[in-house]
Design a protein around this motif. Structure first.
Motif, PDB file in Angstrom:
ATOM      1  N   THR A 110     -10.418  -9.158  -1.305  1.00  0.00           N
ATOM      2  CA  THR A 110     -10.933  -8.045  -1.670  1.00  0.00           C
ATOM      3  C   THR A 110     -11.302  -7.242  -2.895  1.00  0.00           C
ATOM      4  O   THR A 110     -12.607  -6.900  -3.191  1.00  0.00           O
ATOM      5  N   ARG A 157     -10.275  -1.123   0.074  1.00  0.00           N
ATOM      6  CA  ARG A 157      -9.740  -0.975  -1.357  1.00  0.00           C
ATOM      7  C   ARG A 157      -9.528  -2.634  -1.815  1.00  0.00           C
ATOM      8  O   ARG A 157      -9.156  -3.319  -0.997  1.00  0.00           O
ATOM      9  N   VAL A 189     -12.600   0.513  -4.816  1.00  0.00           N
ATOM     10  CA  VAL A 189     -12.945   0.891  -2.994  1.00  0.00           C
ATOM     11  C   VAL A 189     -14.597   0.242  -3.300  1.00  0.00           C
ATOM     12  O   VAL A 189     -15.501   0.600  -3.293  1.00  0.00           O
ATOM     13  N   THR A 190     -14.432  -0.441  -1.552  1.00  0.00           N
ATOM     14  CA  THR A 190     -15.716  -1.251  -1.445  1.00  0.00           C
ATOM     15  C   THR A 190     -16.080  -0.199  -0.357  1.00  0.00           C
ATOM     16  O   THR A 190     -15.826  -0.343   0.355  1.00  0.00           O
ATOM     17  N   HIS A 191     -17.130   0.574  -0.389  1.00  0.00           N
ATOM     18  CA  HIS A 191     -17.783   1.392   0.830  1.00  0.00           C
ATOM     19  C   HIS A 191     -18.670   0.314   1.601  1.00  0.00           C
ATOM     20  O   HIS A 191     -19.730   0.324   1.460  1.00  0.00           O
ATOM     21  N   HIS A 209     -14.180   1.980   4.331  1.00  0.00           N
ATOM     22  CA  HIS A 209     -13.668   1.813   3.393  1.00  0.00           C
ATOM     23  C   HIS A 209     -12.732   1.075   2.669  1.00  0.00           C
ATOM     24  O   HIS A 209     -11.167   0.896   3.820  1.00  0.00           O
ATOM     25  N   TYR A 255     -16.192  -6.570  -3.598  1.00  0.00           N
ATOM     26  CA  TYR A 255     -16.252  -5.623  -4.234  1.00  0.00           C
ATOM     27  C   TYR A 255     -16.836  -6.299  -5.729  1.00  0.00           C
ATOM     28  O   TYR A 255     -18.211  -5.375  -5.674  1.00  0.00           O
ATOM     29  N   SER A 272     -13.780   3.222   9.266  1.00  0.00           N
ATOM     30  CA  SER A 272     -13.474   4.415   8.916  1.00  0.00           C
ATOM     31  C   SER A 272     -14.277   5.730   9.381  1.00  0.00           C
ATOM     32  O   SER A 272     -13.699   7.183   9.311  1.00  0.00           O
ATOM     33  N   SER A 273     -15.254   5.431   9.509  1.00  0.00           N
ATOM     34  CA  SER A 273     -16.072   6.386  10.271  1.00  0.00           C
ATOM     35  C   SER A 273     -15.957   6.781  11.640  1.00  0.00           C
ATOM     36  O   SER A 273     -15.530   5.996  12.112  1.00  0.00           O
ATOM     37  N   TRP A 303     -18.583   2.559   9.048  1.00  0.00           N
ATOM     38  CA  TRP A 303     -18.386   2.964   7.944  1.00  0.00           C
ATOM     39  C   TRP A 303     -17.398   2.341   7.726  1.00  0.00           C
ATOM     40  O   TRP A 303     -16.258   2.280   9.046  1.00  0.00           O
TER      41      TRP A 303
END
Length: 104
Positions: A67, A61, A10-12, A59, A71, A47-48, A57
């Motif tokens: 994707t 996958r 997962v890239t945050h 997240h 990453y 996601s924030s 934010w």
């Protein structure tokens, strides 16, 4: 049968939130990373929480070629440079969609 755990990469991403950038839970932005694919824009849910004033934010996958490359791009050791790589060069709203460009 198959037993074991699947560990997803997962890239945050943390992106500076522009002033007056409004969104609701479940909204998404289109992300462009020229270093990976110059003209590709990919939608990702923010996601924030909207109450988080300073940053956005994501997240993401690693589920496919783009994707996975994202990453790997952020896992690379950064070469020493006098100025840090800008994470967000442009983040703009188009109708109800949001667009962000990373690492331009």
């Amino acid at each position: 049968g198959f037993s074991g755990l699947l560990f997803l990469q997962v890239t945050h991403l943390v992106i500076e939130r522009p002033q007056f950038f409004h969104y609701k839970p479940g909204d998404y932005i289109y992300l462009n990373v020229p270093a990976i694919a110059t003209y590709e824009w990919h939608p990702f849910t923010i996601s924030s929480a909207p109450e988080q004033q300073e940053t956005l934010w994501l997240h993401i996958r690693s589920l496919g070629q783009w994707t996975n490359k994202l990453y790997e791009y952020f896992q690379q050791p950064k070469p020493p440079s006098p100025e840090p790589k800008p994470l967000s060069r442009s983040l703009r709203e188009r109708r109800s969609r949001h667009w962000a460009q990373v690492g331009a």
